[in-house]
Design a protein around this motif. Structure first.
Motif, PDB file in Angstrom:
ATOM      1  N   PRO A  88       0.791  -1.227   0.000  1.00  0.00           N
ATOM      2  CA  PRO A  88       0.000   0.000   0.000  1.00  0.00           C
ATOM      3  C   PRO A  88       0.830   1.288   0.000  1.00  0.00           C
ATOM      4  O   PRO A  88       0.354   2.324  -0.466  1.00  0.00           O
ATOM      5  CB  PRO A  88      -0.817  -0.082   1.291  1.00  0.00           C
ATOM      6  N   CYS A  89       2.058   1.237   0.557  1.00  0.00           N
ATOM      7  CA  CYS A  89       2.822   2.470   0.717  1.00  0.00           C
ATOM      8  C   CYS A  89       4.276   2.161   1.051  1.00  0.00           C
ATOM      9  O   CYS A  89       4.615   1.017   1.361  1.00  0.00           O
ATOM     10  CB  CYS A  89       2.215   3.320   1.828  1.00  0.00           C
ATOM     11  N   PHE A 146       1.963   6.022  -2.170  1.00  0.00           N
ATOM     12  CA  PHE A 146       1.509   6.695  -0.957  1.00  0.00           C
ATOM     13  C   PHE A 146       2.687   6.754   0.013  1.00  0.00           C
ATOM     14  O   PHE A 146       3.402   5.762   0.165  1.00  0.00           O
ATOM     15  CB  PHE A 146       0.334   5.947  -0.313  1.00  0.00           C
ATOM     16  N   PRO A 147       2.899   7.884   0.685  1.00  0.00           N
ATOM     17  CA  PRO A 147       4.063   8.023   1.560  1.00  0.00           C
ATOM     18  C   PRO A 147       3.931   7.279   2.889  1.00  0.00           C
ATOM     19  O   PRO A 147       4.943   6.992   3.536  1.00  0.00           O
ATOM     20  CB  PRO A 147       4.161   9.529   1.792  1.00  0.00           C
ATOM     21  N   GLU A 148       2.708   6.971   3.291  1.00  0.00           N
ATOM     22  CA  GLU A 148       2.493   6.296   4.581  1.00  0.00           C
ATOM     23  C   GLU A 148       1.172   5.541   4.557  1.00  0.00           C
ATOM     24  O   GLU A 148       0.335   5.769   3.678  1.00  0.00           O
ATOM     25  CB  GLU A 148       2.506   7.315   5.721  1.00  0.00           C
ATOM     26  N   GLU A 174      -6.130   4.630   4.771  1.00  0.00           N
ATOM     27  CA  GLU A 174      -7.228   3.862   4.189  1.00  0.00           C
ATOM     28  C   GLU A 174      -7.205   3.956   2.666  1.00  0.00           C
ATOM     29  O   GLU A 174      -7.475   2.976   1.981  1.00  0.00           O
ATOM     30  CB  GLU A 174      -8.565   4.337   4.749  1.00  0.00           C
ATOM     31  N   GLN A 175      -6.849   5.113   2.128  1.00  0.00           N
ATOM     32  CA  GLN A 175      -6.779   5.264   0.679  1.00  0.00           C
ATOM     33  C   GLN A 175      -5.686   4.369   0.086  1.00  0.00           C
ATOM     34  O   GLN A 175      -5.866   3.788  -0.986  1.00  0.00           O
ATOM     35  CB  GLN A 175      -6.515   6.732   0.302  1.00  0.00           C
ATOM     36  N   ALA A 176      -4.562   4.244   0.796  1.00  0.00           N
ATOM     37  CA  ALA A 176      -3.470   3.379   0.331  1.00  0.00           C
ATOM     38  C   ALA A 176      -3.903   1.923   0.351  1.00  0.00           C
ATOM     39  O   ALA A 176      -3.613   1.169  -0.588  1.00  0.00           O
ATOM     40  CB  ALA A 176      -2.229   3.582   1.206  1.00  0.00           C
ATOM     41  N   TYR A 177      -4.609   1.504   1.411  1.00  0.00           N
ATOM     42  CA  TYR A 177      -5.077   0.119   1.504  1.00  0.00           C
ATOM     43  C   TYR A 177      -6.068  -0.183   0.380  1.00  0.00           C
ATOM     44  O   TYR A 177      -6.014  -1.245  -0.244  1.00  0.00           O
ATOM     45  CB  TYR A 177      -5.733  -0.161   2.851  1.00  0.00           C
ATOM     46  N   LEU A 178      -6.977   0.750   0.123  1.00  0.00           N
ATOM     47  CA  LEU A 178      -7.958   0.552  -0.944  1.00  0.00           C
ATOM     48  C   LEU A 178      -7.259   0.460  -2.303  1.00  0.00           C
ATOM     49  O   LEU A 178      -7.552  -0.433  -3.099  1.00  0.00           O
ATOM     50  CB  LEU A 178      -8.985   1.690  -0.951  1.00  0.00           C
TER      51      LEU A 178
END
Length: 166
Positions: free
Chosen positions: A72-73, A104-106, A109-113
């Motif tokens: 994710p990140c 994504f830098p960290e 929820e948006q990174a997981y999606l």
């Protein structure tokens, strides 16, 4: 079925809960042993989260398959809870044939999606180690299953009736 994108056989992905009751671990492992090919015929995709993702990744590698990881990140492994989980993450990541990291830098929820959707976009069949309940946050298992179904990706739900998620 053959994937036209890569020339490999069927690409299996996984999504699922991070904390799994023992009955569910056994259910998933038994199912994968019965239905998945072994050796070079097996191609699996995972985000390497705790629980179902790491369980599936370990199965793919133990069966002699090829593992593709979609993170994710940056620094995702450091966000996992517990030294054992981080150690498994590091081991599985090192054993993966490819590792893709979402921009994504960290953790978020948006990174997981985004990582879950990228996994679905690259697989031909999704295993969901899922109790059928709504996601507890954006990018949870229910969201990824819904995305897969809207994309026409076949989904096999692995759960045991009557077993409750922690």
């Amino acid at each position: 079925m053959t994937s036209l994108r890569t020339g490999v056989g069927v690409r299996f992905g996984v999504t699922g809960h991070q904390i799994l009751p023992p009955e569910i671990v056994d259910c998933a492992k038994d199912h994968w042993r019965r239905v998945l090919p072994a050796g070079a015929q097996l191609y699996g995709l995972s985000n390497l989260a705790d629980g179902a993702d790491q369980l599936f990744a370990a199965h793919v590698l133990a069966a002699g398959g090829t593992l593709e990881v979609i993170l994710p990140c940056e620094g995702y492994g450091c966000s996992l809870s517990g030294a054992d989980s981080r150690a498994r993450f590091t081991e599985l990541r090192r054993a993966a044939a490819t590792v893709t990291t979402m921009p994504f830098p960290e953790p978020s929820e948006q990174a997981y999606l985004a990582a879950g959707q990228a996994l679905v976009d690259r697989c031909d069949h999704l295993f969901a180690v899922w109790d059928g309940r709504p996601a507890r946050g954006l990018g949870g298992t229910a969201d990824i299953v819904t995305y897969a179904r809207t994309r026409g990706c076949p989904v096999t739900v692995l759960w045991v009736d009557g077993v409750l998620r922690v």
